[in-house]
Scaffold this motif. Structure first.
Motif, mmCIF file in Angstrom:
data_model
loop_
_atom_site.group_PDB
_atom_site.id
_atom_site.type_symbol
_atom_site.label_atom_id
_atom_site.label_comp_id
_atom_site.label_asym_id
_atom_site.label_seq_id
_atom_site.Cartn_x
_atom_site.Cartn_y
_atom_site.Cartn_z
ATOM 1 N N THR A 140 2.454 14.410 59.041
ATOM 2 C CA THR A 140 3.802 14.737 59.100
ATOM 3 C C THR A 140 4.109 15.246 60.486
ATOM 4 O O THR A 140 5.409 15.117 60.675
ATOM 5 C CB THR A 140 3.854 15.888 58.087
ATOM 6 O OG1 THR A 140 3.565 15.718 56.715
ATOM 7 C CG2 THR A 140 5.315 16.331 58.018
ATOM 8 N N GLU A 144 7.166 13.909 62.855
ATOM 9 C CA GLU A 144 8.333 14.315 63.502
ATOM 10 C C GLU A 144 8.248 14.241 65.105
ATOM 11 O O GLU A 144 9.225 14.488 65.536
ATOM 12 C CB GLU A 144 7.900 15.870 63.252
ATOM 13 C CG GLU A 144 8.109 16.374 61.613
ATOM 14 C CD GLU A 144 7.654 17.671 61.392
ATOM 15 O OE1 GLU A 144 7.285 18.534 62.270
ATOM 16 O OE2 GLU A 144 8.084 18.224 60.172
ATOM 17 N N THR A 407 2.093 9.282 58.149
ATOM 18 C CA THR A 407 3.150 9.155 59.166
ATOM 19 C C THR A 407 3.906 7.798 58.935
ATOM 20 O O THR A 407 5.025 7.869 58.967
ATOM 21 C CB THR A 407 2.436 9.049 60.605
ATOM 22 O OG1 THR A 407 1.492 10.077 60.745
ATOM 23 C CG2 THR A 407 3.209 8.877 61.672
#
Length: 598
Positions: A140, A144, A407
Motif C-alpha cells: 500500500t 502511495e 501495489t
C-alpha cells in the motif's frame, strides 16, 4: 499520462538493473547485520527518477513494473544469504570445494520461481477478495509513493542524495581507511564487558526505517549479552576465560546463547501465527478445489506443471544436493509456508514475517528426517541446508510478490504481467547472486568481523546440532529460556534476541537511526522523507561494499587494489575524527527531514 505502458522493454531493462543493484546491496547488508530491508519503495522511487526525469516517459504502471522486477533482487538475496553461506563455511572447515555457481543459481532459481508460482493462486484469495481486507502495508505504501510521484520528482532526488553521501562516506572509511568504521572500548574495571558502535550509514538507515521501538529492543539484547552475561562469565570463569577479551568471549559463548535465543524466538513467532496459518491454508486449498480464480492471473494449467517440473529438477539434477525425500519436503513445506508468508505480510508487513522461524523449522525437520534415513553427518548437513535454502527463498519471494501484487491491485495493473515481471526479476537475480556470494567470500570470508553472516551462522549451528551433536547444548538452552522469558514479559522476542546474538556495535549503530526517528515522531514530522533518504543510505553503502570486495580480490603485485587505496597508515582521523564525521552524517539526515517538511 499513458497508463497503458506496463511490461515494456524500458521497464524490464530498468527493473533488471535495479534487481541486480538492490540484490547486491541487500546481500552485503544482510551478511553484515543479519537483516535486509524491503526494496520496493526505493526501487519505485528510483524508477520514477530514471523513467520520468531521464527518459522523459510518464507511466505509473511502467514504474510499478520496474519496482516489481527490482524488488525481486532483494528477496532472492534475503533468502540466499540466510542459508547458502553455510556451505562456504563448511567448505573452509572441511578443506573441500565450495558450492558451485551453477548450484547456487539453480537453488535460487528453483526457490524463487516456486515462491512466485505458489503465490499466484493465492492472489484472488488474499489480495482481490474484499472480505479479507488485508492491508499489505509495504504494498500500500509503495502505491502511495507512486501516486504521489506523479506530482513531483523530489522523492527520487532524496534517495539519490542519501545514496551518494553514503557511498562517499563508505569509500572514505572502509576504502581509504581515513577513520575506522567501528569504535570499541573495554572498561578496565568491568572485566569481560565491552561496548562500542559501528559508525556506518546503512545501520543508521536501518534504525530509522525500523523505528525507535525495534531499535531499542535490539539494543536491549546487546546490553544483556555484552554488559551483563559476558562480565558474569568472566567473573565466574577460570583463568583461561579471564584472559579473553570481549570479542573472544562473545564468539566462544554468547554466540551459542544467542543462537538458542533466536531459534526459539523464531519458533515462538511461528507458533503464535498458527491460527492464521490454519485459516489461510484451508482457504487456499478450498480456492484451488473450486478453481474460482479470475482470468487475470497466469493460468493454473501453466503454473501446476511448472511446479511439478521444478520439483523434479530439484530431485534429479545432480548440481542440487537434494534427494527424493528432500524434494517431497520442499513440495509440501513450500506451498504451506508460501501461503503462510503471503497472509502474514498482508497483516503485519514484510519486516515482521518470521522467515528465519520457518527456515529453522524446515531445517530441524529436514535434519531429523535425513538423520533417521541413515545419511552420514556431512551429507545430511549439506542436504538439510539445500532444502532450507529453497524454502527460505520461497518464503521471502512469496511475501515480496504479495506486496507487489497489492501495489498493482491499487494502481490497476495487470496481474499476469506483474507475475511475468516477478519471474524475470527472480531469474536475473538468481544468475547474479552466486557471483556476489563468491565475491564477498573471497574478499573477507563468512563468519569474520567484516561479514559475520549471523543468520547463516545460526542455521549452521542448528543443522550441526541435529546431525553431529556438536553444539554446547547448555549454552543453547540458556538462550532458549531467555527467549521464553522475554516473550512472557511481553517484549517482542525476535528483535531482542537478534540484538542478543549480534555484536552490540551493530545495535548501537541501528539505535542512532531509531533515535532520529523518535525525534521526528515527537515533532509530528512525516517519516516518508526520512525513509527515502535512509533507503538511499542503505543502498549506497551496500553497493560500495560490493565494489570494495572487488578491489579486495584484484591483485596488483603482492598486494591488491583494496590495500593500495587504503591510506590509514599515512593519514588517519582516528576514532574521534570518525565519530565527528558520523555525527555530520546523522546531521545530514536530520537536515533532510527538516528541509522537506517546511
Amino acid at each position: 499520462m499513458n497508463k497503458k505502458q506496463e511490461l515494456t522493454p524500458t521497464s524490464i531493462i530498468t527493473g533488471i538493473f535495479l534487481a541486480i543493484g538492490f540484490g547486491g546491496a541487500n546481500a552485503y547488508l544482510g551478511l553484515r547485520v543479519g537483516m535486509t530491508v524491503s526494496a520496493s519503495i526505493p526501487a519505485a522511487v528510483l524508477s520514477m527518477g530514471i523513467i520520468r526525469l531521464l527518459l522523459k516517459r510518464n507511466s505509473i504502471l511502467e514504474n510499478n513494473m520496474v519496482q516489481t522486477i527490482g524488488s525481486a533482487g532483494e528477496s532472492i538475496a534475503a533468502g540466499a544469504i540466510f542459508t547458502l553461506p553455510t556451505l562456504f563455511m563448511w567448505a573452509a572447515e572441511w578443506n573441500s570445494e565450495p558450492p558451485s555457481l551453477i548450484e547456487i543459481c539453480l537453488i535460487s532459481l528453483c526457490g524463487g520461481v516456486l515462491g512466485v508460482a505458489f503465490m499466484i493462486p493465492l492472489r484472488s484469495v488474499l489480495i482481490s477478495n474484499p472480505h479479507e481486507n488485508l492491508p499489505y502495508p509495504e504494498g500500500t505504501a509503495c502505491a502511495e509513493v507512486l501516486i504521489a510521484g506523479e506530482e513531483k520528482g523530489t522523492s527520487a532526488s532524496t534517495v539519490f542524495k542519501g545514496l551518494t553521501l553514503s557511498a562517499i562516506y563508505k569509500v572514505i572509511t572502509d576504502g581509504l581507511g581515513i577513520f575506522p568504521s567501528q569504535l570499541h572500548y573495554e572498561p578496565k574495571h568491568f572485566r569481560g564487558s565491552g561496548f562500542g558502535i559501528d559508525i556506518l550509514p546503512a545501520l543508521t538507515g536501518v534504525g530509522y526505517i525500523c523505528g525507535p521501538k525495534i531499535s531499542s529492543y535490539m539494543l536491549g539484547g546487546g546490553i544483556l549479552s555484552w554488559l551483563v552475561l559476558m562480565p558474569l562469565l568472566s567473573f565466574l570463569g577460570n583463568d583461561a576465560l579471564n584472559g579473553m577479551d570481549s570479542f573472544k568471549i562473545w564468539s566462544s559463548y554468547i554466540r551459542y546463547i544467542g543462537a538458542g535465543a533466536v531459534a526459539t524466538g523464531g519458533i515462538i513467532s511461528l507458533i503464535k501465527s498458527l491460527p492464521l496459518i490454519v485459516t489461510t491454508f484451508s482457504k487456499a486449498i478450498k480456492e484451488l478445489n473450486t478453481d474460482n480464480t479470475d482470468k487475470k492471473d497466469i493460468s493454473l494449467k501453466i503454473i501446476l506443471p511448472l511446479i511439478l517440473v521444478l520439483i523434479l529438477i530439484i530431485w534429479l539434477v545432480p548440481f542440487i544436493p537434494v534427494t527424493f525425500i528432500g524434494a517431497v519436503i520442499i513440495a509440501l513445506f513450500g506451498f504451506f509456508f508460501a501461503t503462510v508468508s503471503s497472509r502474514l505480510v498482508g497483516l503485519v508487513g514484510s519486516s515482521n514475517n518470521p522467515v528465519s522461524g520457518m527456515t529453522i523449522a524446515t531445517l530441524l525437520i529436514s535434519a531429523f528426517i535425513l538423520k533417521a534415513s541413515g545419511y552420514d553427518a556431512r551429507r545430511g548437513m549439506i542436504g538439510a541446508i539445500a532444502i532450507g535454502s529453497v524454502i527460505c527463498i520461497v518464503v521471502a519471494i512469496a511475501g515480496d510478490t504479495s506486496q507487489d501484487l497489492k501495489t498493482g491491485d491499487i494502481l490497476g495493473a495487470t496481474p499476469y504481467k506483474q507475475q511475468i515481471g516477478e519471474f524475470i526479476g527472480v531469474a536475473v537475480s538468481s544468475l547474479f547472486i552466486g557471483a556476489i556470494l563468491y565475491l564477498l567470500n573471497k574478499a573477507w570470508g563468512y563468519g569474520t568481523n567484516e561479514l559475520p553472516a549471523p543468520q547463516a551462522t545460526l542455521m549452521k549451528l542448528v543443522v550441526e546440532g541435529v546431525m553431529g551433536g556438536s553444539l554446547p547444548w547448555s549454552l543453547v538452552l540458556i538462550g532458549a529460556f531467555i527467549a521464553v522469558f522475554i516473550e512472557l514479559i511481553g517484549i517482542p522476542v525476535l528483535p531482542f534476541c537478534i540484538g542478543l546474538y549480534l555484536p552490540i556495535h551493530l545495535s548501537m549503530g541501528i539505535m542512532s537511526g531509531g533515535l532520529i526517528r523518535l525525534w521526528s515522531e515527537k515533532k509530528n514530522i512525516d517519516s516518508k522523507t526520512g525513509i527515502l533518504y535512509s533507503s538511499g543510505m542503505i543502498a549506497g553503502e551496500g553497493l560500495i561494499g560490493i565494489l570494495l570486495a572487488i578491489f579486495a580480490i584484484i591483485p596488483i603485485g603482492s598486494s591488491n587494489i583494496g590495500d593500495i587505496i587504503n591510506i590509514s597508515e599515512s593519514f588517519s582521523l582516528g576514532s574521534i575524527g570518525g565519530l565527528i564525521v558520523f555525527i555530520l552524517l546523522i546531521t545530514s539526515l536530520i537536515y533532510t527531514i527538516n528541509k522537506n517538511t517546511k
